[in-house]
Design a protein around this motif. Sequence first.
Motif, mmCIF file in Angstrom:
data_model
loop_
_atom_site.group_PDB
_atom_site.id
_atom_site.type_symbol
_atom_site.label_atom_id
_atom_site.label_comp_id
_atom_site.label_asym_id
_atom_site.label_seq_id
_atom_site.Cartn_x
_atom_site.Cartn_y
_atom_site.Cartn_z
ATOM 1 N N VAL A 57 46.579 43.669 13.684
ATOM 2 C CA VAL A 57 45.600 43.999 14.727
ATOM 3 C C VAL A 57 44.652 42.826 14.962
ATOM 4 O O VAL A 57 44.380 42.444 16.107
ATOM 5 C CB VAL A 57 44.815 45.271 14.346
ATOM 6 C CG1 VAL A 57 43.651 45.494 15.306
ATOM 7 C CG2 VAL A 57 45.733 46.487 14.367
ATOM 8 N N LEU A 58 44.163 42.240 13.895
ATOM 9 C CA LEU A 58 43.245 41.113 14.031
ATOM 10 C C LEU A 58 43.942 39.892 14.637
ATOM 11 O O LEU A 58 43.355 39.167 15.442
ATOM 12 C CB LEU A 58 42.651 40.759 12.664
ATOM 13 C CG LEU A 58 41.777 41.842 12.015
ATOM 14 C CD1 LEU A 58 41.326 41.400 10.628
ATOM 15 C CD2 LEU A 58 40.567 42.158 12.883
ATOM 16 N N ARG A 59 45.196 39.680 14.263
ATOM 17 C CA ARG A 59 45.950 38.531 14.785
ATOM 18 C C ARG A 59 46.272 38.714 16.262
ATOM 19 O O ARG A 59 46.247 37.751 17.040
ATOM 20 C CB ARG A 59 47.232 38.339 13.971
ATOM 21 C CG ARG A 59 47.985 37.062 14.318
ATOM 22 C CD ARG A 59 49.070 36.755 13.315
ATOM 23 N NE ARG A 59 50.077 37.799 13.254
ATOM 24 C CZ ARG A 59 50.263 38.610 12.218
ATOM 25 N NH1 ARG A 59 49.491 38.490 11.143
ATOM 26 N NH2 ARG A 59 51.211 39.534 12.223
ATOM 27 N N PHE A 60 46.575 39.945 16.683
ATOM 28 C CA PHE A 60 46.965 40.205 18.068
ATOM 29 C C PHE A 60 45.800 40.091 19.049
ATOM 30 O O PHE A 60 46.006 40.145 20.262
ATOM 31 C CB PHE A 60 47.605 41.583 18.188
ATOM 32 C CG PHE A 60 49.002 41.651 17.619
ATOM 33 C CD1 PHE A 60 49.702 40.500 17.307
ATOM 34 C CD2 PHE A 60 49.604 42.872 17.388
ATOM 35 C CE1 PHE A 60 50.981 40.550 16.787
ATOM 36 C CE2 PHE A 60 50.892 42.937 16.866
ATOM 37 C CZ PHE A 60 51.583 41.774 16.562
ATOM 38 N N PHE A 113 31.129 34.080 1.612
ATOM 39 C CA PHE A 113 30.986 34.122 3.069
ATOM 40 C C PHE A 113 29.715 33.413 3.528
ATOM 41 O O PHE A 113 29.587 33.035 4.688
ATOM 42 C CB PHE A 113 30.977 35.578 3.558
ATOM 43 C CG PHE A 113 29.896 36.442 2.968
ATOM 44 C CD1 PHE A 113 28.652 36.529 3.558
ATOM 45 C CD2 PHE A 113 30.137 37.171 1.813
ATOM 46 C CE1 PHE A 113 27.656 37.327 3.023
ATOM 47 C CE2 PHE A 113 29.158 37.975 1.264
ATOM 48 C CZ PHE A 113 27.907 38.053 1.868
ATOM 49 N N VAL A 114 28.755 33.248 2.619
ATOM 50 C CA VAL A 114 27.545 32.507 2.924
ATOM 51 C C VAL A 114 27.145 31.742 1.666
ATOM 52 O O VAL A 114 27.436 32.166 0.547
ATOM 53 C CB VAL A 114 26.402 33.452 3.378
ATOM 54 C CG1 VAL A 114 25.935 34.340 2.227
ATOM 55 C CG2 VAL A 114 25.224 32.681 3.958
ATOM 56 N N THR A 151 36.828 41.725 8.708
ATOM 57 C CA THR A 151 36.593 40.875 9.878
ATOM 58 C C THR A 151 35.859 39.588 9.533
ATOM 59 O O THR A 151 35.742 38.702 10.381
ATOM 60 C CB THR A 151 35.767 41.637 10.923
ATOM 61 O OG1 THR A 151 34.472 41.941 10.367
ATOM 62 C CG2 THR A 151 36.451 42.938 11.326
ATOM 63 N N LYS A 152 35.321 39.502 8.294
ATOM 64 C CA LYS A 152 34.543 38.356 7.810
ATOM 65 C C LYS A 152 33.178 38.242 8.490
ATOM 66 O O LYS A 152 32.497 37.225 8.378
ATOM 67 C CB LYS A 152 35.311 37.032 7.982
ATOM 68 C CG LYS A 152 36.728 37.054 7.405
ATOM 69 C CD LYS A 152 36.759 37.360 5.934
ATOM 70 C CE LYS A 152 38.155 37.264 5.343
ATOM 71 N NZ LYS A 152 39.071 38.305 5.799
ATOM 72 N N ALA A 419 38.139 48.059 7.800
ATOM 73 C CA ALA A 419 37.345 48.462 8.944
ATOM 74 C C ALA A 419 37.275 47.300 9.926
ATOM 75 O O ALA A 419 36.912 46.184 9.555
ATOM 76 C CB ALA A 419 35.926 48.859 8.514
ATOM 77 N N ILE A 420 37.648 47.547 11.185
ATOM 78 C CA ILE A 420 37.669 46.474 12.181
ATOM 79 C C ILE A 420 36.503 46.551 13.159
ATOM 80 O O ILE A 420 36.385 45.725 14.048
ATOM 81 C CB ILE A 420 38.991 46.473 12.972
ATOM 82 C CG1 ILE A 420 39.173 47.777 13.749
ATOM 83 C CG2 ILE A 420 40.178 46.261 12.029
ATOM 84 C CD1 ILE A 420 40.353 47.770 14.693
#
Length: 423
Positions: A57-60, A113-114, A151-152, A419-420
Amino acid sequence: MVNTRGKIRKTQHTRKTLFSQTSITESDHQSTDSGALVGSNEELLTEILLRLPVTSVLRFKSVSKHWLSLLSHRHFTKLYDKNSNSPGLFVRGLYVPFDVENKRTPPIRKLDFVYDLKGLRIVQSCNGLLLCCSDLGHQRARKYYVFNPTTKQFAIIPSVPGGTDVRKTIRFMGLAYNKEDCVHYKVLCIRRAKSNGVWFQNGDQDLFQIQIYSSDTGKWKILNDSFSTDYYTSFYSGVYWNGAIHWAPSCLDPLYFKLDVEHLEKLPLPPPLPGRVASFEGYFNEDTPIYFGESRGHLHMVLTAHDESYLHLIVYEMSSDHSGWFIKYQVDLDELPDVYPEMIQCSYLDRSSRHYYEFEVLDVVRGENEENSTFMVVRIPGKIIRYNVFDKSFNQIYDLRKVFYGYIGNSEVHRYTEAITYF
């Protein structure tokens, strides 16, 4: 002399080639038409995309502007997150998958991430979001973050108002996020309060104040009413469920905080098991939960039965109206020491004496099909075990000896939920 047979074979081959090319062209045309049909039918496309793994889903999203708009729309993300999976746990920041036979790529390799000079650790997991903070240093100097490992995306939580004098009195920071209702989240802070200019403590009572941060407003709100409670009341770890943050019963007056009305309520205690007296001393020593958490919209608490074996566990579930606890499962781990004798920490020649078994319940995971896929995650010395609640099958899912030893504790274990939704 003309080679008639050769001409016939050549003609047949040419016809076959032309027919094959025509078939391929027609097939490609039909595929293109089918693809165009699916692409133009947003409802059908949504149904297909909802069945894909989160990585796809994230790639598309990069396929086209149309797909990016569709996959980022609140309607789609809400439907997708409603049926999202929990494929594993973060144990001290290390990702441990539930299914060792069908391993997925870890959502994150490490918690970076930070950049934070003091490092990062996870405080709480809530419906796909992680509340993180600075790992080292005093409470007054810690920074807090909300991070979506899928989702980062991350956000920095502004410091609690009042300066370092206030921040050093923080007793609890917890995250509240319902991905099915709203993209916004809240952070609940409980801290010791002052009375007449001094930090209040009256005998066995402490005075506390609640502050709430909302990602919708980007500001902290200080509730007017303070509250007092026993000094030994634990706010160390909280669980968000059913619109409220709950604290594990570790005393006779456990609490939960309802976010919609911004009010503290008394959390009921489970009825005492046969043979035990409902007193504070007895409850605190024997009936302190060995696990407290949420799964698929259900709040669970695990106690040891203490009747015949410490391996007999009672899994309670809270009623949706907070009216009380009821026994949901009874689980016997009696077979584990036969396979993993390292659990037996102390044994006696006298068979009437009890053994002491070393284990922790790290998680209770409700399956979509409850009877076939509900399981416990159990830590024993050097290993993490997945134990099926109904058929009593079990298998090792992680070898801890390569990473760390000893007691882990529920505060160091946080479930990963895909979770997106972007907050």
